[in-house]
Scaffold this motif. Structure first.
Motif, PDB file in Angstrom:
ATOM      1  N   SER B 200      44.407  25.089 -31.295  1.00  0.00           N
ATOM      2  CA  SER B 200      44.625  26.365 -30.280  1.00  0.00           C
ATOM      3  C   SER B 200      45.631  27.025 -30.976  1.00  0.00           C
ATOM      4  O   SER B 200      46.829  27.002 -30.472  1.00  0.00           O
ATOM      5  CB  SER B 200      45.042  25.503 -28.942  1.00  0.00           C
ATOM      6  OG  SER B 200      45.479  26.453 -28.090  1.00  0.00           O
ATOM      7  N   ASP B 242      37.221  21.278 -27.306  1.00  0.00           N
ATOM      8  CA  ASP B 242      37.996  21.758 -26.009  1.00  0.00           C
ATOM      9  C   ASP B 242      37.143  23.047 -25.613  1.00  0.00           C
ATOM     10  O   ASP B 242      37.543  23.961 -26.154  1.00  0.00           O
ATOM     11  CB  ASP B 242      39.318  22.044 -26.257  1.00  0.00           C
ATOM     12  CG  ASP B 242      40.222  22.468 -25.092  1.00  0.00           C
ATOM     13  OD1 ASP B 242      39.462  22.430 -24.197  1.00  0.00           O
ATOM     14  OD2 ASP B 242      41.350  22.548 -25.078  1.00  0.00           O
ATOM     15  N   PRO B 243      36.314  23.021 -24.873  1.00  0.00           N
ATOM     16  CA  PRO B 243      35.503  24.316 -24.337  1.00  0.00           C
ATOM     17  C   PRO B 243      36.390  25.284 -23.899  1.00  0.00           C
ATOM     18  O   PRO B 243      36.129  26.422 -23.558  1.00  0.00           O
ATOM     19  CB  PRO B 243      34.432  23.828 -23.854  1.00  0.00           C
ATOM     20  CG  PRO B 243      34.452  22.438 -23.488  1.00  0.00           C
ATOM     21  CD  PRO B 243      35.654  21.757 -24.172  1.00  0.00           C
ATOM     22  N   ASP B 245      39.266  26.408 -24.918  1.00  0.00           N
ATOM     23  CA  ASP B 245      40.370  26.830 -25.843  1.00  0.00           C
ATOM     24  C   ASP B 245      39.722  28.203 -26.352  1.00  0.00           C
ATOM     25  O   ASP B 245      38.761  28.155 -27.014  1.00  0.00           O
ATOM     26  CB  ASP B 245      40.529  26.083 -26.803  1.00  0.00           C
ATOM     27  CG  ASP B 245      41.745  26.523 -27.636  1.00  0.00           C
ATOM     28  OD1 ASP B 245      42.919  26.207 -27.548  1.00  0.00           O
ATOM     29  OD2 ASP B 245      41.500  27.443 -28.782  1.00  0.00           O
TER      30      ASP B 245
END
Lengths: 551, 514
Positions: B200, B242-243, B245
């Motif tokens: 991220s 993590d979809p 982000d």
């Protein structure tokens, strides 16, 4: 100058310096109670002891000594040595073959032997080598190699801190909070345990447990869809407000079934969650598994990357000593190496008034707190009430190839070997190095612990010693390993048998962390103090800005 | 302050507050006095040690006071370091040594202040100025520093920007191509490391996108494609982990590149009364107006006006200077009508970032007569009247950003898109409500349509359906989604109209919503 204390009456007498006893002693002293803290050993720790190498060998001799302990003794006799010995069984020391230092020159056996023996003192030879020599055949090819191992270890004896009760702290556990708040943590040093592994029986290799987003992202062995499932589950487990639908049946379902039914998590991924993250067997209830998982995840990344902290110089004993120090700072009196004869029990009321030392002095107190090793036989639990924890300490001169091949570049790690058989429990493996001062630089210590029997433990030791290479499976060399079973007596079993003002502290249990010991210490503290207003280990009065680390 | 736990809370009584205020009041007074003193010095051009010291004190209190930084630089350059007489050789060395010492102190001053605010623009700016101005800057030392900064905060974009400048300077002074390569590789590995720690991190992905074309420049085609596959794998791992982000998604779009979607000139028409319209398939601006020639090749004088059409009303981009339809009104004294329109693609600028322009193309278009209902004409006249301010010409130039972002590898773009579409579809199976996954699927499907020239309506229909899902899921971005939807609708309608013979009047009526 006299050994006798002038003041012989106290608010509390604490017998034994195990972790639970020491926390209670520290907390009571901190709360203003007059505490006398005694230990019949010359060192701190009791059932939580940490030993340098020679003391470890001495201790091993003591607990394997076959001398009979007297059966019939007067009432309330404190048979400390016998009790200590009975707390351990199946104790066995095995020396590894250390070729590196054995075969330096090809001279005759006696010369090589001489050269090895000359490296240790006469006294050490007498005490530690001769008894071993008398049990082995010198013509056995492994003799010199084993002798070399023993000599290597003896030479560096003081550089070992071998923990008979190795445990870790959950980074967001209650103990960490209490250590920070009370300032007791200032006496301690910790290392972060960054990586966790689960043993894959199929591949005969350790696999990294993906417990964080970063782990999941970088893990090459998990498929994309599995990554999504796992992250979805981890996010769910972390959250405070969980969807009702996902909480159905958590009381009745096993954690493994639950993960499969609700999150389609199966196979190796499931093993990583159940055995690794939640340190459970497959049949633990979903409720408990979830709670453990949440605790693990909350601890993750607080200090370092992982969820656990490892105390330097041996955990339980060091933390116990930090509490003892606090106890002394607030006026507690300490006598180590104090032999005790018996408890003083009022025949009519059954109240315990105090203890009598071996030399006849009486110490009295309103409350007595004690470890199991001081309990007279009439208060000890029945054999059927005692459970055992199987443990091993393995020392090697190289990191075990299982760890290096798993990509653990960390000198401190935690691994789990899941049970092959549903009846058995998992084996927890901790690897340490000189970074925690467990051993001299260049050596490695691996601790094993399981609720299962000694055979399961021995297989686990063998498993960790054998390489991952399927075709040329070879055993890693090691210096020695010590396997033993330590009893885990619970305070609950004798609560109704002992006087009401005598508080027995449980032996160390099989769990990985210190939370159970802390919870028990708090409950004993509350029972003793009988005042809701008195806080358990509050912040110290002298805590000022200087005590707060600035970076 | 890394650890504020375990501290006893201080009780704040009225007296303590009062005492604190009194203490602060004297500090405020002192600060204001210092600012006045420095201003006076600057007004009188007394760039001396006192002025310098005033700035030091002020900046210690307030490192974000940019005027004071400016003053400080003037004092250093035109005061402290200004030679008092014509220098001889010895003076030059001594002056350089003095300057070096002073700048090292400045860098140290930065270190003290950056702790107060690691994200201060003025501090970073000052450090860079020092390095660029000082006689012997140590750029290698700067790299070390910025490493440390990014360890403390991996997402400090000042740190990343500064890092790019530092590496740029280091690369200028490398002795060999190998050394340069190793520096670039080291930078690339650094982004990998930071992304692995936490993906991220938009700055890290961005840095990576800047380095990739350089990393692969000496590789064989197959090696380049391996790198590309590795990037795709990395980004897939990120979106599945993590979809939500967005930095990973944006990088995903960058790796797959943008299919050319050229602006087309649909036609130039006489609309009567000496007026001409120029119709494009999307909104454009001009940097130079098209030339209209009559049969004798004489240019026609007149004025251009952008028209508002269905295309512009569905878009959120600057109406006023741009349009998909441009109206040309001949000057009253023109006697002949133009018959040909000529324009160069370099003078036409698409407004939407989704659109591209053919380079070096010249349109020479016959001007066709068209008859349509008077309503369209009325609409145009009214719009012309309503234009409140004169239209300004675009002053943009083509820059490298319009270069394709996937030209550093040679994987087949259609096959790559197809397989990535499958990756996103599989993710949507797990996460049917992932906004970024749905949006990306729309984007990739539209890209596939452009790359294959597939005119199949089914593909558009799926996109429209996905957009409806997005509108329901994400009410905060409804306008954005509706715009995408409208673009698809308009394109389809225009394509349909153009398939008919004699379509010009229908087209214009449609564009003016008639």
């Amino acid at each position: 100058m006299t050994d006798q204390l002038e003041d012989t009456h106290f608010d509390v007498i604490v017998l034994g310096t195990g972790l639970t006893e020491s926390i209670v002693a520290g907390a009571l002293s901190r709360a203003g109670k007059k505490v006398l803290h005694l230990d019949s050993n010359m060192q701190y720790g009791s059932s939580w002891s940490v030993y340098a190498l020679k003391p470890l060998l001495d201790w091993k001799e003591k607990v394997t000594n076959t001398d009979n302990v007297k059966d019939t003794v007067p009432a309330f006799t404190i048979a400390f040595d016998g009790n200590c010995k009975n707390s351990f069984q199946h104790v066995a020391l095995t020396l590894g073959v250390n070729e590196a230092s054995a075969g330096q020159d090809d001279g005759p056996l006696t010369e090589q032997e001489e050269s090895l023996l000359s490296q240790v003192t006469e006294a050490d030879r007498e005490r530690y080598i001769s008894p071993w020599q008398s049990t082995v055949d010198k013509d056995d090819g492994a003799y010199l190699g084993k002798l070399a191992s023993l000599v290597t270890c003896l030479k560096a004896s003081r550089q070992y801190s071998l923990d008979t009760c190795p445990k870790l702290l959950a980074a967001r556990g209650q103990l960490v909070e209490d250590l920070i708040r009370s300032g007791v943590g200032r006496y301690l040093d910790f290392k972060s345990v960054d990586d966790m592994f689960v043993f894959d029986h199929g591949d005969h290799a350790l696999k990294k447990v993906p417990g964080s987003k970063e782990d999941v992202f970088t893990n090459k062995s998990i498929s994309l869809v599995d990554k999504r499932k796992l992250m979805k589950f981890l996010t769910f487990a972390m959250s405070d407000e969980k969807e009702e639908a996902l909480l159905q049946d958590i009381d009745s379902q096993s954690y493994a079934d639950y993960l499969e039914a609700k999150f389609k998590i199966t196979g190796k991924l499931q093993s990583a969650v159940v055995h690794g993250i939640s340190l459970s067997t497959s049949n633990v209830t979903a409720k408990e598994g979830l709670e453990r998982t949440q605790a693990f995840l909350r601890s993750m990344g607080r200090f370092g990357r992982g969820s656990y902290l490892c105390a330097m110089y041996g955990g339980g004993s060091e933390i116990a000593q930090a509490f003892c120090r606090t106890c002394a700072v607030f006026g507690g009196i300490y006598i180590l190496g104090q032999s005790l004869k018996s408890f003083l029990v009022d025949q009519e009321s059954g109240v315990c008034r105090g203890v009598v030392t071996a030399d006849g002095q009486e110490f009295t107190a309103g409350a007595i707190i004690t470890g199991f090793d001081y309990l007279p036989s009439e208060w000890q639990p029945l054999e059927s009430e005692v459970s055992w924890v199987s443990k091993a300490i393995l020392v090697s001169a190289e990191p075990l190839s299982q760890f290096t091949q798993a990509g653990s570049d960390q000198a401190i790690g935690i691994s789990v070997i899941p049970p092959k058989d549903d009846q058995d429990d998992l084996v927890v493996v901790q690897n340490q190095s000189s970074e925690t001062s467990a051993c001299p630089p260049g050596q490695y210590v691996t601790y094993f612990s399981t609720r299962s029997n000694i055979d399961v433990l021995k297989i686990a030791v063998q498993t960790m010693l054998s390489s991952t290479d399927q075709d040329h499976r070879e055993d890693d060399p090691f210096l020695f390993h010590l396997v033993y079973q330590q009893c885990a007596r619970s305070r609950q079993t004798v609560k109704d048998r002992v006087p009401g003002n005598l508080y027995v502290c449980s032996d160390p249990d099989a769990s990985l962390d210190f939370e159970a010991a802390l919870a028990e210490a708090k409950s004993i503290f509350t029972d003793c103090i009988q005042d809701d207003q008195v806080e358990f280990m509050p912040a110290p009065p002298d805590m000022d800005v200087d005590d707060i680390p600035t970076d | 302050m890394s650890d504020v736990h375990g501290r006893k809370r201080e009780k704040t009584t009225d007296e303590i507050i009062k005492a604190r205020r009194a203490k602060e009041a004297s500090k405020i007074q002192e600060y204001n006095d210092l600012v006045l003193c420095l201003r006076k010095k600057m007004d009188e051009q007394q760039y001396d040690q006192d002025a310098f010291n005033f700035s030091t004190k002020i900046l210690r209190w307030n490192p974000d006071y940019y005027s004071v930084w400016n003053h400080r630089r003037i004092v250093i350059q035109d005061g402290l370091l200004k030679p008092t007489r014509a220098p001889d050789e010895h003076d030059v060395t001594a002056a350089q040594e003095m300057a070096q010492k002073l700048f090292l102190q400045e860098l140290d001053f930065f270190m003290q202040l950056i702790r107060i605010n690691p994200k201060s623009y003025w501090l970073w700016n000052h450090r860079l100025w020092c390095l660029r101005t000082m006689p012997k800057p140590s750029w290698a030392g700067e790299l070390h520093l910025v490493n440390k900064m990014l360890t403390l905060d991996a997402r400090n974009f000042h740190g990343w920007t500064y890092r790019r400048v530092v590496v740029h300077h280091l690369r200028q002074s490398t002795a060999s191509a190998e050394e340069d390569d190793s520096l670039v590789n080291q930078e690339f590995d650094f982004t990998t490391q930071k992304i692995n720690q936490s993906f991220s991190n938009y700055s890290a992905w961005h840095q990576r996108s800047k380095l990739l074309p350089e990393i692969v420049k000496d590789m064989t085609a197959e090696e380049k494609n391996d790198v590309a596959r590795n990037e795709l794998e990395m980004v897939q791992n990120a979106i599945y982990t993590d979809p939500d982000d967005q930095s990973a998604w944006l990088y995903y779009w960058w790796v797959l590149g943008k299919a050319p979607s050229h602006v087309m000139l649909l036609g130039v028409y006489h609309v009567g009364d000496g007026n001409i319209v120029c119709v494009f398939n999307d909104m454009v601006r001009f940097s130079q107006y098209p030339t209209l020639l009559d049969d004798l090749q004489n240019p026609t004088a007149g004025q251009w006006f952008p028209m508002e059409t269905v295309v512009s009303t569905s878009s959120s981009y600057f109406p006023g200077d741009s349009g998909s339809v441009w109206l040309f009104v001949c000057d009253a004294d023109q006697t002949t009508l133009p018959s040909t329109a000529i324009m160069d693609s370099s003078t036409v600028f698409p407004i939407s970032s989704a659109m591209t322009m053919d380079s070096d193309k010249t349109w020479t278009e016959d001007i066709q007569p068209v008859t349509f209902g008077s309503n369209a004409w009325t609409a145009m006249v009214e719009q012309k009247k309503a234009l409140s301010k004169p239209v300004t010409l675009a002053k943009q130039y083509k820059d490298s950003i319009t270069q394709e972002s996937n030209n550093w590898y040679t994987l087949d773009p259609v096959e790559t898109l197809k397989s990535e579409i499958q990756v996103v579809r599989d993710l949507i199976d797990c996460e049917p409500e992932s906004k970024w996954a749905l949006q990306t699927l729309v984007h990739f499907l539209q890209q596939l349509r452009l790359r294959t020239g597939n005119e199949d309506d089914a593909l558009d229909d799926e996109c429209l359906h996905l957009i409806d899902q997005l509108i329901a899921l994400d009410p905060y971005r409804v306008r954005r989604y509706e715009e995408i939807k409208n673009r698809i609708h308009i394109r389809r309608k225009v394509d349909a109209i153009r398939r008919n013979k004699d379509h010009a009047s229908t087209l214009i009526n449609y564009l003016f919503e008639l």
